[in-house]
Scaffold this active site. Structure first.
Site, mmCIF file in Angstrom:
data_model
loop_
_atom_site.group_PDB
_atom_site.id
_atom_site.type_symbol
_atom_site.label_atom_id
_atom_site.label_comp_id
_atom_site.label_asym_id
_atom_site.label_seq_id
_atom_site.Cartn_x
_atom_site.Cartn_y
_atom_site.Cartn_z
ATOM 1 N N GLU A 108 0.842 -1.213 0.000
ATOM 2 C CA GLU A 108 0.000 0.000 0.000
ATOM 3 C C GLU A 108 0.873 1.258 0.000
ATOM 4 O OE1 GLU A 108 -2.291 -1.581 3.390
ATOM 5 O OE2 GLU A 108 -4.076 -1.018 2.244
ATOM 6 N N GLU A 128 -3.509 -9.642 3.754
ATOM 7 C CA GLU A 128 -4.316 -9.365 4.947
ATOM 8 C C GLU A 128 -5.405 -10.402 5.176
ATOM 9 O OE1 GLU A 128 -3.138 -7.119 2.893
ATOM 10 O OE2 GLU A 128 -2.619 -5.264 3.941
HETATM 11 C C1 3H9 Z 1 -1.361 -4.943 7.170
HETATM 12 O O1 3H9 Z 1 -0.414 -4.584 6.553
HETATM 13 C C2 3H9 Z 1 -2.576 -4.092 7.406
HETATM 14 C C3 3H9 Z 1 -2.654 -2.895 6.481
HETATM 15 O O2 3H9 Z 1 -3.298 -3.250 5.275
HETATM 16 C C4 3H9 Z 1 -3.549 -1.805 7.062
HETATM 17 C C5 3H9 Z 1 -3.072 -1.072 8.237
HETATM 18 C C6 3H9 Z 1 -3.935 0.111 8.563
HETATM 19 N N1 3H9 Z 1 4.416 -7.683 11.861
HETATM 20 O O3 3H9 Z 1 7.554 -15.371 8.721
HETATM 21 P P1 3H9 Z 1 8.928 -15.272 9.246
HETATM 22 C C7 3H9 Z 1 7.934 -11.404 12.239
HETATM 23 S S1 3H9 Z 1 -1.421 -6.446 7.904
HETATM 24 C C8 3H9 Z 1 5.122 -8.086 12.917
HETATM 25 O O4 3H9 Z 1 9.437 -16.344 10.110
HETATM 26 P P2 3H9 Z 1 9.971 -15.501 6.584
HETATM 27 C C9 3H9 Z 1 7.555 -12.843 12.529
HETATM 28 O O5 3H9 Z 1 6.665 -12.925 13.601
HETATM 29 C C10 3H9 Z 1 0.157 -7.161 7.572
HETATM 30 N N2 3H9 Z 1 6.007 -9.104 12.884
HETATM 31 O O6 3H9 Z 1 10.003 -15.000 8.096
HETATM 32 C C11 3H9 Z 1 8.906 -13.441 12.828
HETATM 33 O O7 3H9 Z 1 9.245 -13.080 14.161
HETATM 34 P P3 3H9 Z 1 10.097 -14.075 15.066
HETATM 35 C C12 3H9 Z 1 0.271 -7.670 6.195
HETATM 36 C C13 3H9 Z 1 6.178 -9.717 11.719
HETATM 37 O O8 3H9 Z 1 11.236 -15.041 5.974
HETATM 38 C C14 3H9 Z 1 9.846 -12.688 11.891
HETATM 39 O O9 3H9 Z 1 9.153 -11.486 11.541
HETATM 40 N N3 3H9 Z 1 1.517 -8.377 6.022
HETATM 41 C C15 3H9 Z 1 5.463 -9.354 10.573
HETATM 42 O O10 3H9 Z 1 9.617 -16.937 6.504
HETATM 43 C C16 3H9 Z 1 10.199 -13.440 10.646
HETATM 44 O O11 3H9 Z 1 9.004 -13.883 10.028
HETATM 45 C C17 3H9 Z 1 1.631 -9.695 6.293
HETATM 46 O O12 3H9 Z 1 0.674 -10.347 6.634
HETATM 47 C C18 3H9 Z 1 4.545 -8.277 10.666
HETATM 48 N N4 3H9 Z 1 3.849 -7.855 9.603
HETATM 49 O O13 3H9 Z 1 8.774 -14.729 5.900
HETATM 50 C C19 3H9 Z 1 3.002 -10.288 6.097
HETATM 51 N N5 3H9 Z 1 5.818 -10.175 9.554
HETATM 52 O O14 3H9 Z 1 11.395 -14.272 14.348
HETATM 53 C C20 3H9 Z 1 3.308 -11.242 7.212
HETATM 54 C C21 3H9 Z 1 6.736 -11.011 10.058
HETATM 55 O O15 3H9 Z 1 10.181 -13.395 16.378
HETATM 56 N N6 3H9 Z 1 4.645 -11.781 7.125
HETATM 57 N N7 3H9 Z 1 6.958 -10.748 11.353
HETATM 58 O O16 3H9 Z 1 9.279 -15.342 15.107
HETATM 59 C C22 3H9 Z 1 4.995 -12.766 6.281
HETATM 60 O O17 3H9 Z 1 4.237 -13.214 5.454
HETATM 61 C C23 3H9 Z 1 6.378 -13.324 6.417
HETATM 62 O O18 3H9 Z 1 6.853 -12.989 7.696
HETATM 63 C C24 3H9 Z 1 7.402 -12.812 5.378
HETATM 64 C C25 3H9 Z 1 8.821 -13.338 5.753
HETATM 65 C C26 3H9 Z 1 7.019 -13.339 3.989
HETATM 66 C C27 3H9 Z 1 7.468 -11.309 5.347
#
Ligand code: 3H9
Length: 689
Positions: A108, A128
């Site tokens: 976004e 999301e």
């Molecule tokens: C959003 O954006 C809402 C908006 O539209 C509107 C707002 C108004 N936040 O998965 P991994 C942490 S909603 C906080 O093992 P990978 C995760 O917990 C969001 N923490 O790595 C982990 O911590 P730990 C939309 C986050 O390489 C560490 O990072 N976005 C977040 O296998 C590593 O993560 C998503 O839904 C976060 N957003 O994969 C994306 N993301 O090491 C969600 C990750 O302490 N994330 N962490 O356990 C993912 O899909 C994967 O983490 C990503 C990396 C592909 C990025």
């Protein structure tokens, strides 16, 4: 370089302000990031010597979204929409420089820049929906304006990202640049700053909405297409409504619709459950108490003993990620059958366009067959996947002990047997571990990793890492009958059988569980697994309904008859014969039949699962309540929008769960309902699992 906040830096390169985000691990839009970008853009706009802006991220990825860990607390200003409005209104060109993944709020952010450039490996998505949400910072209004309505619908409802090549093709990005992303982005910004035409804003682009405006049936088509997969979930439908608003409402109205629906989802229980589960899944991969310097045992070759449905499925996991695997069977015919089934599975996938013919050959080429356990002498990991019989398993492990190399990991795929007893026949119980795959093993994401009482830490650590490599979600559990998953399932099945004897029909029980969100009910699941699993023909004496069904040759789906009748496409049909058999069995067992409400059925099937989960925690069989939830969502189809049995209990309230357990205990006088002491103590203290 000037720090805007401790997560965002600002510097100027050839008149281009470079705003650099550095918020490991994934550059989430935490408060300090939002504030830093806001201040950085303001600074760039206020400085006459700055002619353009680049937003760039340090580390492994571009912004991967809002900071999910901040969702539970009161939001702090500046909110993301305010930051993005500032970008959107900029008079100087802003370029997003993307590597890694631009997800959710990250994508976004790029959509409020005038231009987007990316390295070839970059990915773009709005995931999301997996958090029970919709993109709440303009994503549902801007994405269709740049990639078109059809693509946007597919992206917001699936949450799946697209790669840089597709992003370029759909118009989402302007250019794929080289690996020196920062320099290339600055050069790109300079070239745009030199133009005296206005810089494009995604919000102004109406062109890509036109075909959907003329063809509104597209929304009904998508709803129909995803109905089965998204049954019970609110977020996919809300995402569609937002994209509909992008087409039918002016931009600012669409943004209001998006905001309203976003807040509704955020306040609801589904999103809370799915956010909880996001962290639960990641937590499950961490093992408390293992020294982080513990060395991993390299796993480069795998042996699988047993080439049946399970062994074959397990072997496919290895071949899918390029690991050579040897399957050992007892006869050439069984081996040919097993290898043939694997090839057929791959060819089926290829016929659906999900695998190339070349990949089929590569994967099949990685799987070799053998008739002698000696072929596994050099394997780093050996997984026994023969049928559930202790004597057979012990015999195999005794022989393996003399064959496997000294540092090999010896695993059993047992789903319920005592791993310690299996390990005890070897001279190296520290090398023995349980790797419980779920059927079909090439499809199901869960891997229960069973720690025996002597399993060594390096073996556990290596298997947890290996699970990730073969794309499984692992949960570490201890030894007890059925481990975590099946032990809890036994409770549900026990009550499902009882309520059926007490008067509920098989279909009623299954419908209640289906409506709760399980992919199928208890009886359909039993039919799928096979009623003869663990049934002993010689010893069977019509003691249970299951015995009587098996005695009648009704083994479940595989014989086209079990609790249900099945047609040639394996669709279930209620069976009058089974209804009579159950009625008769109730009468001979002295059980009076009555009408049973759906509520009672749900209580009696689900509450014992929670109670058993509490006992499992108490005994230390699972490390955390959230691990039990991971097992249930990935292994047993518990609806993720209810978070898993332990999260569900928390959301209902442990006091209420306890009161109901006591109610059924009083009603039935059955010790089965005795609440776990842990549950009692947490409920008394007003605490949660
Ligand atoms: C959003 O954006 C809402 C908006 O539209 C509107 C707002 C108004 N936040 O998965 P991994 C942490 S909603 C906080 O093992 P990978 C995760 O917990 C969001 N923490 O790595 C982990 O911590 P730990 C939309 C986050 O390489 C560490 O990072 N976005 C977040 O296998 C590593 O993560 C998503 O839904 C976060 N957003 O994969 C994306 N993301 O090491 C969600 C990750 O302490 N994330 N962490 O356990 C993912 O899909 C994967 O983490 C990503 C990396 C592909 C990025």
């Amino acid at each position: 370089m000037v720090a805007m906040t401790d997560r965002v830096d600002f510097d100027v390169d050839q008149g281009i302000a470079v705003i650099t985000v550095n918020n490991p691990p994934v550059n989430a839009l935490s408060h300090a990031v939002r504030e830093g970008i806001y201040n950085g853009v303001k600074k760039a706009l206020d400085d006459d010597s700055v002619i353009g802006v680049v937003i760039f991220c340090e580390g492994r990825t571009f912004i991967a979204g809002a900071d999910i860990s901040e969702f539970g607390s009161a939001p702090k200003e500046p909110h993301l929409p305010a930051v993005l409005s500032l970008l959107d209104e900029s008079t100087k060109p802003i370029v997003a420089a993307v590597h890694g993944t631009a997800l959710g709020g990250g994508l976004e952010t790029t959509l409020c820049c005038n231009y987007r450039v990316a390295v070839s490996g970059a990915k773009f998505g709005l995931p999301e929906v997996h958090l029970g949400l919709l993109p709440g910072a303009g994503g549902t209004q801007r994405l269709p304006r740049i990639v078109g309505v059809e693509k946007a619908l597919s992206m917001v409802t699936s949450g799946a990202p697209i790669g840089a090549a597709e992003a370029l093709e759909t118009g989402l990005i302007n250019m794929i640049v080289g690996e020196d992303l920062r320099s290339d982005a600055v050069a790109f910004a300079l070239s745009k700053a030199a133009l005296d035409t206005p810089h494009p804003r995604v919000r102004d682009n109406q062109k890509k909405l036109q075909s959907a405006a003329a063809n509104p049936e597209i929304f009904a088509t998508v709803r129909k297409m995803i109905a089965r997969k998204t049954r019970g979930f609110l977020a996919p439908e809300y995402n569609i409504r937002c994209v509909e608003a992008a087409v039918s409402q002016p931009f600012d109205e669409g943004i209001k619709t998006e905001g309203k629906l976003f807040r509704e989802l955020m306040a609801g229980p589904q999103s809370k459950a799915q956010q909880y589960f996001f962290f639960a899944e990641r937590q499950a991969s961490k093992v408390d108490g293992i020294d982080k310097n513990t060395a991993e045992i390299p796993i480069n070759t795998v042996g699988v003993i047993g080439g049946g449905l399970m062994g074959g499925g397990i072997a496919m996991n290895m071949a899918n990620v390029g690991i050579p695997v040897t399957i050992v069977e007892t006869s050439q015919a069984a081996l040919d059958r097993g290898l043939g089934t694997i090839r057929k599975n791959y060819e089926n996938t290829a016929s659906k366009g999900r695998l190339s013919a070349e990949d089929v050959e590569t994967r099949c080429g990685l799987i070799t067959g053998a008739l002698d356990l000696g072929a596994l002498a050099d394997c780093d990991l050996i997984i026994e996947a023969v049928f559930e019989n202790m004597a057979v398993k012990k015999d195999i492990f005794t022989r393996l002990d003399g064959i496997a190399k000294s540092d090999a990991i010896l695993a059993s795929n047992t789903s319920a047997l005592d791993l310690n007893e299996i390990a005890s026949v070897t001279g190296r119980p520290e090398s023995v571990i349980g790797l419980h795959f779920f059927s079909p093993a090439n499809v199901m994401k869960l891997l229960e990793i069973v720690r025996g009482e002597k399993t060594a830490d390096p073996v556990i650590k290596s298997c947890m890492a290996f699970a990730k490599r073969i794309k499984k979600v692992a949960a570490l559990v201890g030894v007890c009958p059925g481990f975590v998953g099946n032990r809890i399932l036994f409770m549900r099945q026990h009550q499902a059988n009882l309520v059926a004897l007490e008067g509920a029909s098989v279909e009623q029980v299954d419908k209640v569980l289906f409506d709760f969100g399980f992919p199928m009910g208890a009886f359909q699941m039993a039919d799928l697994a096979g009623l003869d699993l663990g049934w002993d023909k010689a010893a069977s004496a019509s003691a249970t309904v299951r015995d009587r069904l098996c005695e009648a040759g009704r083994y479940g789906q595989k014989t086209s008859a079990g609790f249900y009748d099945y047609d040639e496409r394996r669709r279930p049909d209620p069976s009058a014969l089974v209804a009579d058999l159950i009625k008769d069995h109730a009468a001979t067992s002295g059980i009076d039949q009555r009408d049973i409400s759906d509520e009672e059925i749900l209580d009696r099937c689900v509450l014992p699962m929670i109670n058993e989960g509490a006992k499992i925690l108490e005994e230390g069989i699972a490390m955390r309540a959230s691990d039990i939830d991971v097992v249930y969502v990935y292994g047993y189809g518990w609806p993720v929008y209810r978070g898993g049995p332990m999260h569900y209990a928390n959301s209902v309230g442990l006091d209420k769960v306890l009161a109901k357990l006591r109610h059924y205990q009083a009603l039935t006088g059955d010790d089965f309902w005795e609440p776990s002491p842990l549950l009692v103590s947490l409920a008394d203290k007003g605490q949660r699992f």
